[in-house]
Design an enzyme around this catalytic site. Structure first.
Site, PDB file in Angstrom:
ATOM      1  N   CYS A   1      -3.523   1.808  -2.777  1.00  0.00           N
ATOM      2  CA  CYS A   1      -2.215   1.954  -2.154  1.00  0.00           C
ATOM      3  C   CYS A   1      -1.223   2.445  -3.187  1.00  0.00           C
ATOM      4  CB  CYS A   1      -1.777   0.660  -1.473  1.00  0.00           C
ATOM      5  SG  CYS A   1      -1.171  -0.613  -2.525  1.00  0.00           S
ATOM      6  N   VAL A   2      -1.106   3.738  -3.286  1.00  0.00           N
ATOM      7  CA  VAL A   2      -0.128   4.300  -4.229  1.00  0.00           C
ATOM      8  C   VAL A   2       0.963   5.025  -3.458  1.00  0.00           C
ATOM      9  CG1 VAL A   2      -1.631   4.548  -6.223  1.00  0.00           C
ATOM     10  CG2 VAL A   2      -1.567   6.339  -4.507  1.00  0.00           C
TER      11      VAL A   2
END
Lengths: 100, 111, 140
Positions: free
Chosen positions: B110-111
């Site tokens: 999750c960037v």
């Protein structure tokens, strides 16, 4: 805080570290190979014998039985619980710390 | 393995267009990848791409979007320091699309 | 089928990440590190604690080229940067601590100069209090 230890004290240092870092008064439950620490008369027994004064110590009955240990072989002061007892402990203590 | 051809050199990429070796990247290659993505590279695009590369070189992973937004804000001012602005630059997302142009591996988390 | 709804907006908890394994031999160290980074994305409070062989995770000078694995030790620099960011920026409501247990250091002949990030060196008793006061413990 409920601490669980699932490794034998003969194999890993998980129990040692748990006993060093668990705050006095917190509960410790021995499960899986961790139950070996709860047995009387081994070179590791002194660890749990010393811990029962500072912590509520529990051991999971089904894991003892699976490894051919009877309840009479359990160090005095350690309470044997079943799976329902495990759930009660988790519910009662809220936060759980698994020493892997 | 599919490849981009830039100045006579082949740069292998996966089926989604991410180059296989981050160390092979150069600006001419980035321009070609951007073209494939339908992007017109402006100064702001390059800033994002260069930031991603510097960050990756230092930490070995792509930054969180929050960190990227902050870096853009620092460079181009308050009004451009937003997630929305990054999506204007890279419509398919700063993580996926900007990383592709920067030659970084496809972000997994999750960037 | 019952539907569950969780209100997560504004929820702030203190996470303790208990790192006890050396890097590369098992996947634990990398998995915990990824979880730490996720907690940063959600601006949660975090105690990142290195105990037992976990202290080797942040040892400076790691070189994995010959074992053909990715050297993920540079990624710990993000933890340090997030911590500094949170300390300096009043808009970020996030308290981060990077802690190493003194007993584990001494047992391995290490000092805080051996690490690639700056750490607080605390005793087991001090760490016990910090762990006990946290809302969630993630260990590996």
């Amino acid at each position: 805080m409920l601490h669980t230890v699932n490794k034998s004290p003969f194999e890993r240092n998980s129990l040692d570290t748990c006993l060093r870092l668990a705050k006095k008064g917190s509960a410790i439950l021995l499960i899986e190979d961790g139950v070996i620490a709860a047995v009387k008369g081994t070179v590791q027994s002194a660890k749990i014998e010393g811990a029962v004064g500072n912590h509520a110590v529990y051991v999971l009955g089904p894991d003892l039985k699976a490894r051919a240990f009877s309840e009479d072989q359990v160090i005095s002061g350690v309470k044997v619980v079943d799976y329902a007892g495990f759930v009660d402990l988790a519910e009662e203590h809220g936060t759980h710390n698994a020493w892997l | 393995m599919p490849a981009y051809t830039v100045n006579g050199t082949d740069y292998e990429h996966d089926e989604e267009g991410y180059i296989l070796d981050v160390n092979n990247w150069n600006e001419d290659l980035a321009k070609v990848i951007a073209q494939e993505e339908g992007l017109n590279m402006t100064e702001e695009h390059w800033l994002v791409v260069n930031f991603l590369r510097e960050y990756y070189n230092e930490y070995q992973i792509a930054p969180a979007v929050r960190v990227l937004v902050k870096a853009v804000k620092k460079k181009f001012g308050e009004e451009k320091g937003s997630n929305k602005y990054l999506y204007e630059l890279f419509p398919y997302g700063p993580a996926k699309q900007a990383c592709k142009v920067a030659g970084l591996p496809k972000p997994t988390g999750c960037v | 089928m019952a539907e569950f709804e969780f209100e997560t907006e504004g929820v702030k908890k203190t996470f303790t990440f208990m790192n006890r394994k050396a890097p590369y031999g098992t996947i634990y160290a990398l998995e915990v590190l990824e979880t730490v980074l996720i907690s940063a994305a959600f601006e949660q409070h975090a105690n990142i604690i290195f105990v037992d062989d976990g202290v080797y995770q942040i040892k400076a000078g790691q070189d994995t080229t010959a074992i053909n694995m990715k050297n993920f030790s540079p990624t710990y620099g993000i933890i340090e940067m997030e911590k500094e960011d949170a300390d300096e920026d009043d808009d970020i409501d996030m308290v981060w601590r990077i802690i190493v247990e003194k007993e584990s250091l001494d047992a391995r002949g290490l000092t805080e100069d051996d690490f690639k990030v700056s750490v607080e060196v605390l005793s087991a008793a001090e760490i016990a209090d910090i762990v006990d006061a946290s809302d969630c413990v993630i260990s590996g």
